[in-house]
Structures are given as C-alpha cells and as structure tokens.
Design an enzyme around this catalytic site. Structure first.
Site, PDB file in Angstrom:
ATOM      1  N   ASN A 118      -6.564 148.058  52.643  1.00  0.00           N
ATOM      2  CA  ASN A 118      -5.511 147.037  52.580  1.00  0.00           C
ATOM      3  C   ASN A 118      -5.856 145.774  53.376  1.00  0.00           C
ATOM      4  OD1 ASN A 118      -5.157 148.091  55.103  1.00  0.00           O
ATOM      5  ND2 ASN A 118      -3.074 148.846  54.769  1.00  0.00           N
TER       6      ASN A 118
ATOM      7  N   HIS B 141      -5.822 144.676  59.484  1.00  0.00           N
ATOM      8  CA  HIS B 141      -5.064 145.385  60.512  1.00  0.00           C
ATOM      9  C   HIS B 141      -4.347 144.357  61.369  1.00  0.00           C
ATOM     10  CE1 HIS B 141      -4.065 147.960  63.937  1.00  0.00           C
ATOM     11  NE2 HIS B 141      -4.433 146.915  64.675  1.00  0.00           N
TER      12      HIS B 141
HETATM   13  P1  ADP Z   1      -0.383 149.298  59.238  1.00  0.00           P
HETATM   14  O1  ADP Z   1      -1.857 148.974  59.108  1.00  0.00           O
HETATM   15  O2  ADP Z   1       0.448 148.552  58.234  1.00  0.00           O
HETATM   16  O3  ADP Z   1       0.132 149.137  60.663  1.00  0.00           O
HETATM   17  P2  ADP Z   1      -0.334 152.190  59.729  1.00  0.00           P
HETATM   18  O4  ADP Z   1      -0.493 151.855  61.171  1.00  0.00           O
HETATM   19  O5  ADP Z   1       0.795 153.086  59.325  1.00  0.00           O
HETATM   20  O6  ADP Z   1      -0.215 150.841  58.844  1.00  0.00           O
HETATM   21  O7  ADP Z   1      -1.668 152.856  59.177  1.00  0.00           O
HETATM   22  C1  ADP Z   1      -2.933 152.415  59.630  1.00  0.00           C
HETATM   23  C2  ADP Z   1      -3.836 152.298  58.419  1.00  0.00           C
HETATM   24  O8  ADP Z   1      -4.059 153.591  57.871  1.00  0.00           O
HETATM   25  C3  ADP Z   1      -3.300 151.477  57.239  1.00  0.00           C
HETATM   26  O9  ADP Z   1      -3.455 150.081  57.405  1.00  0.00           O
HETATM   27  C4  ADP Z   1      -4.127 152.010  56.099  1.00  0.00           C
HETATM   28  O10 ADP Z   1      -5.449 151.463  56.100  1.00  0.00           O
HETATM   29  C5  ADP Z   1      -4.193 153.503  56.460  1.00  0.00           C
HETATM   30  N1  ADP Z   1      -3.100 154.265  55.836  1.00  0.00           N
HETATM   31  C6  ADP Z   1      -1.783 154.261  56.195  1.00  0.00           C
HETATM   32  N2  ADP Z   1      -1.065 155.085  55.425  1.00  0.00           N
HETATM   33  C7  ADP Z   1      -1.937 155.632  54.541  1.00  0.00           C
HETATM   34  C8  ADP Z   1      -1.825 156.577  53.469  1.00  0.00           C
HETATM   35  N3  ADP Z   1      -0.640 157.133  53.142  1.00  0.00           N
HETATM   36  N4  ADP Z   1      -2.949 156.900  52.797  1.00  0.00           N
HETATM   37  C9  ADP Z   1      -4.144 156.367  53.097  1.00  0.00           C
HETATM   38  N5  ADP Z   1      -4.331 155.487  54.111  1.00  0.00           N
HETATM   39  C10 ADP Z   1      -3.248 155.114  54.811  1.00  0.00           C
HETATM   40 MG    MG Z   2      -0.376 150.191  62.368  1.00  0.00          MG
END
Ligand code: ADP
Ligand code: MG
Length: 140
Positions: free
Chosen positions: A114, A117
């Site tokens: 995505n 970070h």
């Molecule tokens: P964010 O990056 O939006 O803060 P999180 O901290 O919840 O999200 O998750 C860290 C990273 O882990 C995400 O940016 C993504 O790359 C990965 N991730 C999160 N949820 C999932 C999922 N359900 N399946 C696969 N990868 C995930």
């Molecule tokens: Mg996060």
C-alpha cells in the site's frame, strides 16, 4: 496548531514503479516538508523490529518479506499536526477503502503493498524516527 514531526516510508511497491517523486509530491502538497530522507534496503531484523507491534498478526511474516523485497525510502516529515496530516494524505490501509486524493487511492496495489507507511501517534513517530535516523541527519 503546533508544528510536529512524523515518520514515513515509501514502500517497495512504490519504489519499484519509480513513484518516489510522485509520492513525495503528494506529501509536500499536503503541507509536509521532508526534513530527512534516505533510500535503504531494509534488513529482515530491521523489518521485524520496526513492525514488532504486529508480530502476533497473521500478516506479520508476509509484511516483513514484502518490506525487505526492494528499496524503501525512509523519511522524516515536518508540518502542522504532521502525524494526522500524513495519515489523511496516506488514506485508509486498504486502498479499496481509501478516499479520492489520497496516496493509497492513487498508487496502492493491495492492502499489503500500500505504497506508504506513516506513524499513528506523536509517541510512535518519535520511536520510529529514532529507529532510522540520528539527530544530525534531520535538518528542519
Ligand atoms: P497502517 O499502515 O495503515 O498504519 P497497520 O499499522 O494496521 O496499517 O498495518 C501495517 C501494515 O501491515 C499495512 O500498512 C500493510 O502493509 C500491512 N497490513 C495491514 N493489514 C493487513 C492485512 N489484513 N493483510 C496484509 N497486510 C496487511
Ligand atoms: Mg500502522
């Protein structure tokens, strides 16, 4: 509102598609200033340490593999309410739920790949900045 700092990573899916500049442009247009930046290949140890809060999650192993699969750009960003401002311009974790005008809507490939970070609190921003940067590498 105070000028604060946050920590950003341009992830391997974005560097692979040569989107470092495009992502940075969106950060800058959101009012954030890049005050430190370094392109690195994360080690497995670094990825596991950085994402330690997620180590019990089912996606942890794949996430660490992804984050070490290519170059990343680690950055310190500064601006008004930087943590929140960055989270707004990043968009939702799952690009299918990300709003128009966000980095993840524009560029993310999947919920894992995505593109960016961003720290989720001022306290975590300090911890994450310290994880990758020495004070003298940050020029505000
Ligand atoms: P964010 O990056 O939006 O803060 P999180 O901290 O919840 O999200 O998750 C860290 C990273 O882990 C995400 O940016 C993504 O790359 C990965 N991730 C999160 N949820 C999932 C999922 N359900 N399946 C696969 N990868 C995930
Ligand atoms: Mg996060």
């Amino acid at each position: 509102m105070a000028v604060t700092r946050t920590f950003s990573i341009i992830k391997p899916d974005a560097t692979r598609r040569n989107l470092t500049g495009a992502v940075t442009k969106m950060l800058e247009e959101a009012g954030l200033r890049v005050i430190a930046s370094r392109r690195i290949r994360m080690t497995r140890d670094q990825a596991e340490g950085f994402y330690a809060v997620h180590k019990e999650r089912p996606f942890f192993n794949d996430l660490c593999t992804f984050m070490t699969s290519g170059p990343v750009v680690v950055q310190v960003l500064e601006g008004e309410n930087a943590v929140l401002r960055n989270r707004e311009v990043m968009g939702a974790t799952n690009p299918a739920q990300a709003d128009e005008g966000t980095i993840r809507k524009a560029y993310a490939e999947s919920i894992e790949a995505n593109s960016v970070h961003g720290s989720d609190s001022d306290e975590n921003a300090r911890i994450e900045i310290d994880f990758f940067f020495k004070p003298e590498e940050i020029v505000g």
